[in-house]
Design a protein around this motif. Structure first.
Motif, PDB file in Angstrom:
ATOM      1  N   CYS A   1       0.859  -1.181   0.000  1.00 43.15           N
ATOM      2  CA  CYS A   1       0.000   0.000   0.000  1.00 43.15           C
ATOM      3  C   CYS A   1       0.895   1.231   0.000  1.00 43.15           C
ATOM      4  CB  CYS A   1      -0.873  -0.027   1.247  1.00 43.15           C
ATOM      5  SG  CYS A   1      -1.656   1.541   1.657  1.00 43.15           S
TER       6      CYS A   1
ATOM      7  N   CYS B   1      -0.502   4.433  -0.062  1.00 47.09           N
ATOM      8  CA  CYS B   1      -1.348   5.593   0.217  1.00 47.09           C
ATOM      9  C   CYS B   1      -0.571   6.610   1.057  1.00 47.09           C
ATOM     10  CB  CYS B   1      -2.590   5.173   0.994  1.00 47.09           C
ATOM     11  SG  CYS B   1      -3.734   4.204  -0.005  1.00 47.09           S
TER      12      CYS B   1
ATOM     13  N   TYR C   1      -8.738   1.070   7.272  1.00 51.01           N
ATOM     14  CA  TYR C   1      -8.245   1.290   5.918  1.00 51.01           C
ATOM     15  C   TYR C   1      -9.332   0.888   4.922  1.00 51.01           C
ATOM     16  CZ  TYR C   1      -5.421   1.259   1.780  1.00 51.01           C
ATOM     17  OH  TYR C   1      -4.956   1.528   0.524  1.00 51.01           O
TER      18      TYR C   1
END
Ligand code: GLU
Ligand code: ZN
Length: 463
Positions: free
Chosen positions: A97, A99, A120
């Motif tokens: 991930c 992000c 999440y």
């Protein structure tokens, strides 16, 4: 075969609560003829320190909570965690991930606004692989159903799907998170019983999810209620010394600490005093209390005193001789007599050291307020006679008592009137065994010199 472990994070010292956790894990392994392991959870490079590792292991060693296999350091196992996380990724059970913190903050705010538990949102779940290794790895959590934790102490504990999350298992710096490392290590070490503080109870839901994804069996969970301070709040530094090595310095014995802690959350009828062997024989998981227990330093002191009283004089002599603060030089037979006379009055070995130094070091230092209270002009003549008459006698308890009685009779005073002045003259303070028992520990000439010095002291203040 039962296998338990103690898994401290080396970001501080070994505290009382940690010792109790370690003790229960150790006792259960010993009771079951199993194995007890120590694992240092040092994955958090910033918060872990070498000093802390050394101090925790020193505490464990002092307490005698010895590991049965080589100590495991998580910092030696980073390759293994990385490998397993890759396996999970290729099985589609975890994902990278990338992000940004900003995005994570935004979804968090939104979810809170919607009245949801923050979690999440799965944004990176199904993106095609190939982002580089410097990104976190998340576990694909099934939020559609709850997880039931079966705990030996707390029973069936349900964690709802909405409380679950695609939590991080690998950080962007290549370190595993606690949840990931603990599951892998407990499996690799064959841990059958996970015994730890109840601050981790809910974490077990994450661990169970991970275990299932990795194909690991779920161990038996034993979460221990926390220890509270005397005021009922969570035990912390402000409740006094938390580092177990502090108690070592204060002269407590490891057996007494363990005895006190075994009873803090576990019981066997009304029995308070246990030897290590008795603890091992009696310990079981089913008698662990669900309610948290309060730390009570007075009781710890009492337990220590009970252990001290039942320690052999020879062993106490050995402990005394080893003690760094012991400055009085005294021959071993005298020291044994001293121990016999003083052991029932001492709470800790340090008390014995202080008493021994007070009694056998020259010159005697008077406790000032006691001297003011008891070494007064009205006692001068009786003390002069005590001084004279002790010179004449054969040095044994009976003669000492006889001659002191004679002095009291002559001056028509009760024994109480000269008892404390003699005690102060000879020991410096007002706390000691009976007068004859105390005096006989010293050489006749020493006692005579000390009484003589007290006579001089009284004369001086009389002028
Ligand atoms: N390192 C964790 C702690 O100190 C251990 C928790 C566990 O035993 O799993 O809280
Ligand atoms: Zn992402």
């Amino acid at each position: 075969m039962v296998r338990t472990r103690f898994a401290p994070s080396p970001s501080g010292y070994l505290h009382i609560g940690g010792v109790r956790t370690a003790l229960y894990a150790w006792l259960y392994a010993k009771n079951q003829d199993g194995k007890f392991l120590i694992r240092v959870e040092d994955t958090d490079i910033e918060r872990s320190s070498k000093e802390s590792v050394v101090s925790i292991l020193e505490g464990m060693q002092w307490l005698g909570l010895k590991e049965d296999e080589e100590i495991i350091f998580q910092s030696d196992r980073f390759d293994i965690y990385k490998e397993r996380s890759k396996e999970l990724i290729s099985d589609g059970k975890a994902y990278q991930c990338d992000c940004t913190q900003e995005r994570l903050n935004d979804i968090r705010k939104q979810q809170i606004n919607n009245g949801e538990n923050p979690h999440y949102d799965g944004h990176c779940r199904d993106r095609a692989g190939g982002i580089d290794e410097n990104h976190v790895v998340r576990f694909k959590s099934d939020r559609s159903q709850s997880v039931i934790i079966t705990d030996q102490v707390f029973g069936q504990v349900e964690v709802g799907g909405d409380e679950l999350d695609d939590f991080i298992i690998m950080r962007s710096n290549g370190a595993p998170t606690y949840h990931f490392a603990v599951v892998i290590d407990d499996f690799d070490s064959g841990i059958t019983h996970v015994i730890r503080g109840d601050d981790h109870l809910k974490n077990s839901a994450k661990h169970i999810q991970l275990m299932q994804s990795l194909g690991y069996p779920v161990p038996c969970f034993v979460h221990l209620p926390m220890i509270l301070g005397p005021d009922g709040s969570r035990l912390s530094k402000r409740h006094g010394a938390m580092n177990v090595l502090h108690y070592k310095d204060e002269g407590y014995s490891p057996e007494a600490i363990l005895n006190y802690l075994v009873r803090l959350g576990w019981s066997k009828g009304d029995q308070e005093i246990f030897s290590i062997e008795e603890m091992i024989d009696a310990f079981n998981l089913s008698s662990i209390n669900k309610a948290s227990a309060k730390f009570d330093i007075e009781k710890l002191l009492w337990v220590n005193q009970q252990h001290l009283m039942s320690t052999s004089n020879q062993k106490l002599l050995h402990m005394l001789n080893e003690h760094p603060e012991l400055t009085a030089s005294v021959n071993q037979d005298t020291a044994l007599n001293f121990i016999e006379a003083y052991k029932n009055r001492a709470n800790t070995i340090n008390d014995l050291v202080v008493n021994c130094n007070d009694l056998f070091s020259e010159p005697i230092k008077y406790d000032q307020s006691s001297a003011e209270k008891f070494l007064k002009p009205n006692i001068l003549n009786p003390m002069i006679d005590v001084h004279e008459s002790l010179k004449e006698i054969e040095w044994n308890k009976e003669s000492i008592s006889e001659s002191l009685k004679t002095v009291c009779k002559k001056h028509e005073i009760g024994f109480g009137k000269i008892g404390q002045p003699i005690r102060i003259a000879v020991t410096g303070g007002t706390q000691s065994p009976s007068i004859d028992q105390t005096l006989i520990l010293l050489e006749q000439s020493t006692v005579i010199d000390r009484i003589g010095a007290a006579v001089d002291y009284i004369k001086k203040i009389s002028n």
